[in-house]
Design an enzyme around this catalytic site. Structure first.
Site, PDB file in Angstrom:
ATOM      1  N   LYS A 121     141.564  40.386  35.100  1.00 59.12           N
ATOM      2  CA  LYS A 121     142.751  40.715  35.902  1.00 59.12           C
ATOM      3  C   LYS A 121     142.437  41.709  37.013  1.00 59.12           C
ATOM      4  CE  LYS A 121     145.106  42.122  32.289  1.00 59.12           C
ATOM      5  NZ  LYS A 121     144.296  41.660  31.148  1.00 59.12           N
ATOM      6  N   THR A 122     141.744  42.787  36.662  1.00 58.05           N
ATOM      7  CA  THR A 122     141.477  43.833  37.655  1.00 58.05           C
ATOM      8  C   THR A 122     140.635  43.293  38.805  1.00 58.05           C
ATOM      9  OG1 THR A 122     141.654  45.599  36.014  1.00 58.05           O
ATOM     10  CG2 THR A 122     140.407  46.087  38.007  1.00 58.05           C
ATOM     11  N   GLU A 165     148.521  43.592  38.944  1.00 53.96           N
ATOM     12  CA  GLU A 165     147.887  43.223  37.686  1.00 53.96           C
ATOM     13  C   GLU A 165     148.971  43.176  36.613  1.00 53.96           C
ATOM     14  OE1 GLU A 165     144.399  45.069  34.796  1.00 53.96           O
ATOM     15  OE2 GLU A 165     144.293  45.368  36.971  1.00 53.96           O
TER      16      GLU A 165
END
Length: 473
Positions: A121-122, A165
């Site tokens: 995600k990051t 995110e």
């Protein structure tokens, strides 16, 4: 476009303001004109960065830190009920707002892209933030990690896009209503909150159901959990589903990923046309993240060739295979990987980038519950390294679980043929590594806890003396 402040968020107090998710929201609110205050357990570069933007940041938790005029208290799921500032807020009737609710309100009136998945995600959120910024679109964004400096995990932009995110760990991603949602993968994790894969699927289905009518779900075609989720949500007719990956039936198909040292060249087939671009981080999984970002941007109407070129501007995010430096011929890289899938992916990426060089891993398990469920798989992943040092479990928000220690990982690693050294004293690791390393090696500090602090200390030790084992190795 300058959205106003959400109701009751003009004078917010953040408990745990230095955390990755909390600090990003605090920064955006400060940029929108809020009088931001908060507290954190310890001093950090992030705390100082927030002060530079006008926020008041206290160190330590005390009821006295809660200002008399605080309009709301913002908390994450990690804040315990007996926190003195939270107790004071409840006693005084100050509204308590979960981090995810605050973030959801920041997206109001904008075009949100929410990036979800058990891993990646990051990185994917960062790729979108960097590439959209490079195109002059000035997006707002909130990321779970810093791009290049403390406090660079968030930005209030003048553009209409908000990239966020979306955290599945505590189901907080159910609060968002994105125009475009990305699901990178769906796996069992966060065992304190999810008892089974069925619960995970139900949670991701709820997230997908929040996509606004006419929006788009960008989802991996190659990962089994994502493929099952696609099957479950196919019947929703008012959302376009765009799959990406190397599978033959993927809508955005990855034709080739070619390693170029610590970078990759990626060729995709999109809309009947081939497109080749560079991703400035190594490994097939990072290439897949970039293609997910590409597909999401295209779903918002951004020309694919422009976005592909802009993705080349991304050079990494802190703790995601971040090069910390080199000393005595040894490179030190930091990895946030803490789930076996992430560990395997990062080790395979590094192996592909460094060839025959030895890889030495310093691994710190994260959470007792995760180790209990996935410790054997963690140990098996360490067999991909040439040698490993395994630290004690980093507890984060958890209390110990009787009988669950790093020994579970060490035993599994040795069974898989790995060379593993247990080390209970974190401060002893630089000396241990100096006794193992030789010129040409690569050291990978790995885990979601404070193992990241060891990179500079290892480099200092390597710089200040010859490697103990040069002759014996």
């Amino acid at each position: 476009m300058t959205p106003g402040l959400p109701p009751a968020m003009d004078r917010p107090h953040f408990i745990g303001i230095g955390g990755a998710g909390m600090s990003g929201i605090a920064k955006i609110l400060a940029q929108r004109g809020a009088k931001v205050a908060g507290s954190d357990a310890r001093e950090s570069g992030t705390a100082e960065a927030l002060r530079e933007r006008g926020a008041t940041v206290h160190i330590g938790h005390d009821a006295a830190h809660l200002a008399a005029d605080a309009s709301a208290v913002v908390v994450s799921s990690a804040i315990r009920e007996d926190n003195p500032e939270l107790t004071a807020a409840k006693d005084r009737g100050v509204p308590v707002v979960h981090r995810s609710d605050a973030l959801a309100r920041l997206m109001d009136g904008l075009r949100p892209i929410a990036v979800a998945g058990t891993h990646g995600k990051t990185t994917t959120t960062s790729m979108l933030a960097v590439s959209l910024s490079a195109l002059g679109l000035d997006p707002s964004y909130a990321i779970g990690g810093d791009l290049d400096a403390p406090g660079s995990n968030a930005h209030h932009g003048e553009g209409e896009i908000f990239v966020a995110e979306a955290d599945e760990s505590d189901r907080s991603f159910h609060k968002y209503a994105p125009e475009v949602a990305i699901v990178l993968n769906v796996e069992l994790d966060h065992h304190a909150n999810y008892a089974s894969m069925d619960e995970i699927y139900e949670s991701f289905e709820t997230f997908a159901d929040k996509i606004v009518p006419g929006g788009t779900l960008v989802i991996a075609a190659d990962q089994s959990g994502a493929a099952e989720l696609t099957r479950r949500v196919r019947e929703r007719s008012d959302v376009q589903i765009v799959t990406y990956g190397e599978s033959e039936g993927a809508d955005v198909r990855i034709q080739k990923v070619t390693p170029r040292g610590l970078a990759s060249e990626v060729t995709v087939l999109l809309g009947g046309k081939l497109l080749t671009f560079t991703v400035s981080v190594p490994g097939r999984h990072y290439a897949h993240n970039a293609v997910a970002a590409l597909a999401a941007g295209v779903a918002l109407g951004i020309p694919a060739h422009n976005l592909a070129s802009a993705l080349g501007k991304y050079t990494g995010v802190k703790r995601r295979l971040q090069l910390k430096g080199e000393a005595a011929g040894v490179q030190v890289i930091d990895s946030y990987a803490h789930h076996p899938t992430e560990m395997n992916a990062d080790l395979e990426a590094i192996r592909g980038a460094v060839g025959d060089s030895r890889i030495l891993v310093v691994f710190q398990p994260h959470l007792f519950s995760r180790t209990q469920e996935l410790g054997v798989e963690m140990g098996q992943a360490l067999a991909l390294a040439d040698a490993s040092v395994v630290l004690d479990i980093y507890p984060a928000r958890e209390d110990p679980i009787p009988g669950i220690t790093s020994a579970l990982i060490i035993d599994a690693a040795r069974t898989a043929g790995a060379d593993v050294t247990p080390e209970h004293a974190k401060d002893a690791v630089p000396e241990v590594i100096a006794g193992m390393a030789r010129p040409g090696d690569l050291v990978l500090t790995m885990g979601a806890g404070d193992v990241t602090d060891l990179g500079p200390k290892i480099l200092d030790r390597l710089s200040n003396g010859s490697l103990v084992s040069n002759e014996s190795n």
